[in-house]
Design a protein around this motif. Structure first.
Motif, PDB file in Angstrom:
ATOM      1  N   UNK A   1       0.836  -1.206   0.000  1.00  0.00           N
ATOM      2  CA  UNK A   1       0.000   0.000   0.000  1.00  0.00           C
ATOM      3  C   UNK A   1       0.870   1.255   0.000  1.00  0.00           C
ATOM      4  N   UNK A   2       1.906   1.263   0.817  1.00  0.00           N
ATOM      5  CA  UNK A   2       2.770   2.440   0.915  1.00  0.00           C
ATOM      6  C   UNK A   2       3.905   2.371  -0.105  1.00  0.00           C
ATOM      7  N   UNK A   3       4.559   1.208  -0.192  1.00  0.00           N
ATOM      8  CA  UNK A   3       5.750   1.113  -1.037  1.00  0.00           C
ATOM      9  C   UNK A   3       5.465   1.324  -2.521  1.00  0.00           C
TER      10      UNK A   3
ATOM     11  N   UNK B   1       5.602   5.324  -3.222  1.00  0.00           N
ATOM     12  CA  UNK B   1       6.785   6.144  -2.946  1.00  0.00           C
ATOM     13  C   UNK B   1       7.905   5.739  -3.896  1.00  0.00           C
ATOM     14  N   UNK B   2       8.934   6.527  -3.924  1.00  0.00           N
ATOM     15  CA  UNK B   2      10.047   6.281  -4.831  1.00  0.00           C
ATOM     16  C   UNK B   2      11.014   5.212  -4.335  1.00  0.00           C
ATOM     17  N   UNK B   3      12.001   4.908  -5.166  1.00  0.00           N
ATOM     18  CA  UNK B   3      12.964   3.861  -4.817  1.00  0.00           C
ATOM     19  C   UNK B   3      13.806   4.200  -3.583  1.00  0.00           C
TER      20      UNK B   3
ATOM     21  N   UNK C   1      14.875   2.481   2.176  1.00  0.00           N
ATOM     22  CA  UNK C   1      14.779   2.696   3.622  1.00  0.00           C
ATOM     23  C   UNK C   1      13.816   1.682   4.239  1.00  0.00           C
ATOM     24  N   UNK C   2      12.673   1.462   3.593  1.00  0.00           N
ATOM     25  CA  UNK C   2      11.711   0.469   4.092  1.00  0.00           C
ATOM     26  C   UNK C   2      12.342  -0.922   4.150  1.00  0.00           C
ATOM     27  N   UNK C   3      13.050  -1.298   3.078  1.00  0.00           N
ATOM     28  CA  UNK C   3      13.720  -2.600   3.054  1.00  0.00           C
ATOM     29  C   UNK C   3      14.697  -2.739   4.213  1.00  0.00           C
TER      30      UNK C   3
END
Length: 183
Positions: free
Chosen positions: A74-76, A79-81, A86-88
């Motif tokens: 939903x979020x990823x 947003x950009x790479x 950062x999420x990863x």
């Protein structure tokens, strides 16, 4: 190290699949035995429980390698790479910490169960301590998968299974573009 983790996970997945076949066979034998003799076949419950443990905990690393685990985008997807990197990182640090804790806890429990020669009392006396080691080993290999993915994230590479875990349905299928007046 990646090749070793992938190969070990693949071997464990094959064993997990064989455990599912054993589980299905045990259920068929037990149901057939109940139909003809009106009683359960001795040790079928214990065999089913043991094969279920193997199927679950030996399949976990393969799910991590292939990206077969649950993924919510939903979020990823919005947003950009840069933010996705950062999420990863956050996800794999958190996963590594949690799985490390689970590995230590299950390993400690397996050592205790081995020392006590833990058994299950049912129709037959069945040793439980080997299953505790299977759980600990499954978590340990899953921890290796998490660490490999953490290192890949730190290096800016895609995590294992990223190419297979993409959504099979594009966002345009779920949210079709709004037609304009020209169309």
């Amino acid at each position: 190290m990646e090749r070793f983790v992938i190969a070990l996970s693949r071997i464990m997945a094959v064993i997990a699949a064989a455990a599912i076949v054993v589980l299905m066979s045990a259920i068929v034998v037990d149901v057939t035995g109940r139909y003809f003799t009106n009683s359960s076949v001795p040790a079928m419950l214990e065999i089913s429980e043991g094969s279920l443990v193997v199927a679950i905990f030996f399949a976990l690393p393969w799910a991590g390698v292939t990206g077969a685990h649950v993924a919510v985008t939903i979020v990823s997807s919005r947003v950009g790479p840069g933010w996705n990197r950062v999420f990863d990182l956050v996800v794999w640090v958190f996963c590594s910490l949690v799985v490390a804790w689970l590995t230590v806890a299950s390993g400690t429990r397996a050592m205790s169960a081995t020392r006590l020669n833990e058994t299950r009392m049912g129709l037959v006396q069945w040793p439980v301590w080997p299953l505790r080691w299977i759980i600990a080993f499954g978590f340990a290999v899953l921890l290796l998968v998490c660490l490999v993915n953490l290192v890949r994230s730190l290096r800016g590479r895609a995590v294992l299974g990223a190419e297979t875990s993409e959504e099979s349905v594009s966002t345009e299928t779920v949210f079709p573009p709004v037609p304009t007046e020209r169309e």
